[in-house]
Design a protein around this motif. Structure first.
Motif, PDB file in Angstrom:
ATOM      1  N   ARG A 125       0.942  -1.104  -0.074  1.00  0.00           N
ATOM      2  CA  ARG A 125       0.018   0.096  -0.043  1.00  0.00           C
ATOM      3  C   ARG A 125       0.832   1.178  -0.004  1.00  0.00           C
ATOM      4  N   CYS A 127       3.713   1.828   1.366  1.00  0.00           N
ATOM      5  CA  CYS A 127       4.017   2.085   2.511  1.00  0.00           C
ATOM      6  C   CYS A 127       5.711   1.816   2.734  1.00  0.00           C
ATOM      7  N   LYS A 157       1.188   5.560  11.364  1.00  0.00           N
ATOM      8  CA  LYS A 157       1.096   4.924  12.541  1.00  0.00           C
ATOM      9  C   LYS A 157       2.552   4.765  13.440  1.00  0.00           C
ATOM     10  N   THR A 175       3.175 -10.243   3.062  1.00  0.00           N
ATOM     11  CA  THR A 175       2.119  -9.878   4.084  1.00  0.00           C
ATOM     12  C   THR A 175       2.576 -10.055   5.697  1.00  0.00           C
ATOM     13  N   SER A 176       3.801  -9.970   5.818  1.00  0.00           N
ATOM     14  CA  SER A 176       4.470  -9.986   7.091  1.00  0.00           C
ATOM     15  C   SER A 176       5.874  -9.837   6.967  1.00  0.00           C
ATOM     16  N   TRP A 189       5.328  -9.476  12.297  1.00  0.00           N
ATOM     17  CA  TRP A 189       4.197  -8.410  12.083  1.00  0.00           C
ATOM     18  C   TRP A 189       3.173  -8.750  10.971  1.00  0.00           C
ATOM     19  N   ASP A 190       2.060  -8.323  10.886  1.00  0.00           N
ATOM     20  CA  ASP A 190       1.132  -8.396   9.843  1.00  0.00           C
ATOM     21  C   ASP A 190       1.468  -7.017   8.906  1.00  0.00           C
ATOM     22  N   LEU A 192      -0.341  -5.743   6.623  1.00  0.00           N
ATOM     23  CA  LEU A 192      -1.397  -5.220   6.021  1.00  0.00           C
ATOM     24  C   LEU A 192      -2.081  -4.353   7.242  1.00  0.00           C
ATOM     25  N   ASP A 193      -2.186  -4.956   8.370  1.00  0.00           N
ATOM     26  CA  ASP A 193      -2.856  -4.359   9.420  1.00  0.00           C
ATOM     27  C   ASP A 193      -2.112  -3.709  10.461  1.00  0.00           C
ATOM     28  N   TRP A 194      -0.648  -4.107  10.450  1.00  0.00           N
ATOM     29  CA  TRP A 194       0.207  -3.917  11.242  1.00  0.00           C
ATOM     30  C   TRP A 194       0.192  -4.204  12.769  1.00  0.00           C
ATOM     31  N   THR A 195      -0.458  -5.474  12.738  1.00  0.00           N
ATOM     32  CA  THR A 195      -0.674  -5.967  14.305  1.00  0.00           C
ATOM     33  C   THR A 195       0.574  -7.245  14.259  1.00  0.00           C
ATOM     34  N   GLN A 197       1.828 -10.836  14.851  1.00  0.00           N
ATOM     35  CA  GLN A 197       1.361 -12.080  14.672  1.00  0.00           C
ATOM     36  C   GLN A 197       2.010 -13.164  15.731  1.00  0.00           C
TER      37      GLN A 197
END
Length: 400
Positions: A125, A127, A157, A175-176, A189-190, A192-195, A197
């Motif tokens: 995206r 980023c 963020k 994706t990570s 980390w993910d 896409l949503d930065w959470t 894992q």
């Protein structure tokens, strides 16, 4: 942060063990890199290399200059100057739809600003994620438009899950991504949503205790457990911890192979090669090639019988229990075997790149860059060129 548009001594033993340093003799039959080409353009430590395409790479370091090179010939193509202090991070950003064909962005961070970025990687995206101390900062790159003539960088963020400074940051896949800290934290980390894992606080410890983190800080020097760099494939994360190498399996979530004394000093960079091979470089000035091999499973030993052994007496019973205990403590199913040792730099080797067609590129605190070439391949290419030249000159045709 600047945006560039480019066309076309010995560390203490760590982890509570006195592991012997791996060595290899002069006969390195599995080491293909027998030729080298030395490049000189920087006036200070060269800390970073970034691949731009199949034939070009850029170098940067403490002199604040970015140099673009031809990976095949070693020719210097371009100098980029704009930083007044040393460069602390660099990454290449893929071409976007608004860019001209064959153009690419280079993002650089420098010590000439208050915020110090130690690592940068591109994520989906449009980023990038930057490591700043204990924090991860997500930036979005906005391409030029009619109303905006230049590229813009917007902070999106901040992630505050690490307990200490982040030293390493790499992508696992689309994706990570994974980060490692000064106190040995490994976080996946993910992208896409930065959470988060997965999070491992002492993955290299085969038998962690409930208060392992406190024991680490009290009993071990942080340099022995610092995660200095990562490289990944679809199954494993290869981790440089202190002067050791560890293979962490993503599915099993534990270490399947390790070499606790891979170098004589702290490992700064590692890269995975084809054919289950790994390359590492260190503050000791060496570059080493490793191969991940499956361990042979030892056959189970028969249970001793007899009156004394039945009640736990006797020497045989004690010896029979030792291999089982060792296997439980270790838990590794693969081994890292040293197959090559490249000696060319006179000081700490900071990092390197691998080109499938052109070999290895290393940079060092001695201000130099070295192209390591496959000797057999280069000899074959020279023979082909010689025959082509002779054929063009007519020397291959018999005289009448």
């Amino acid at each position: 942060m600047l945006r560039w548009l480019i066309g076309g001594g010995r560390e203490p033993q760590g982890l509570g063990e006195k592991a012997a340093l791996q060595t290899i003799g002069e006969d390195q039959s599995q080491n293909p890199y027998t030729e080298l080409l030395v490049l000189s353009a920087h006036r200070d430590i060269v800390r970073f290399l970034v691949q731009l395409d199949e034939n070009r790479f850029a170098s940067a370091g403490d002199d604040g200059v970015i140099v673009v090179w031809n990976a095949q010939t070693g020719e210097k193509l371009l100098d980029l100057r704009g930083h007044s202090q040393k460069i602390t991070a660099i990454t290449a950003f893929p071409p976007l739809d608004s860019c001209e064909q064959g153009h690419q962005l280079i993002l650089t961070a420098s010590a000439d600003r208050t915020v110090g970025i130690s690592a940068l990687v591109e994520i989906p995206r449009n980023c990038v994620v930057a490591a700043v101390g204990k924090e991860l900062i997500i930036f979005r790159l906005v391409a030029p438009t009619e109303g905006l003539l230049e590229w813009d960088i917007i902070e999106v963020k901040r992630l505050l899950d690490h307990q200490d400074s982040i030293l390493s940051l790499v992508n696992i896949n689309d994706t990570s991504f994974v980060t490692g800290s000064h106190v040995g934290e490994l976080i996946i980390w993910d992208a896409l949503d930065w959470t988060v894992q997965a999070c491992e606080r002492s993955f290299w410890n085969p038998s962690p205790q409930p208060d392992a983190q406190q024991e680490i800080k009290l009993c071990q020097k942080q340099n022995d457990i610092s995660i200095n760099h990562f490289t990944c494939d679809e199954e494993n994360i290869f981790v440089a911890v202190g002067r050791g190498l560890y293979v962490y399996n993503l599915q099993l979530k534990h270490v399947i192979a390790c070499q606790k004394a891979a170098h004589d000093s702290t490992i700064l960079h590692i890269v995975r090669l084809p054919n289950r091979q790994l390359i590492s470089c260190s503050e000791d000035g060496s570059v080493r090639i490793w191969e991940v091999r499956e361990k042979q499973q030892l056959p189970a030993e028969p249970v001793p019988t007899g009156f004394f052994n039945m009640w736990g007496f006797g020497r045989v019973n004690k010896q029979a229990s030792q291999p089982v205990k060792k296997q439980q403590e270790n838990g590794t199913t693969c081994s890292l075997e040293l197959i090559g040792d490249l000696i060319g730099h006179s000081s700490s080797v900071e990092m390197f790149l691998y080109f499938e067609d052109h070999g290895l590129v290393t940079c060092s605190a001695d201000h130099l860059i070295i192209l390591w070439k496959n000797g057999e391949r280069e000899s074959g290419l020279r023979s082909i060129k010689l025959f082509q030249k002779l054929e063009e000159d007519g020397d291959l045709h018999p005289t009448v």
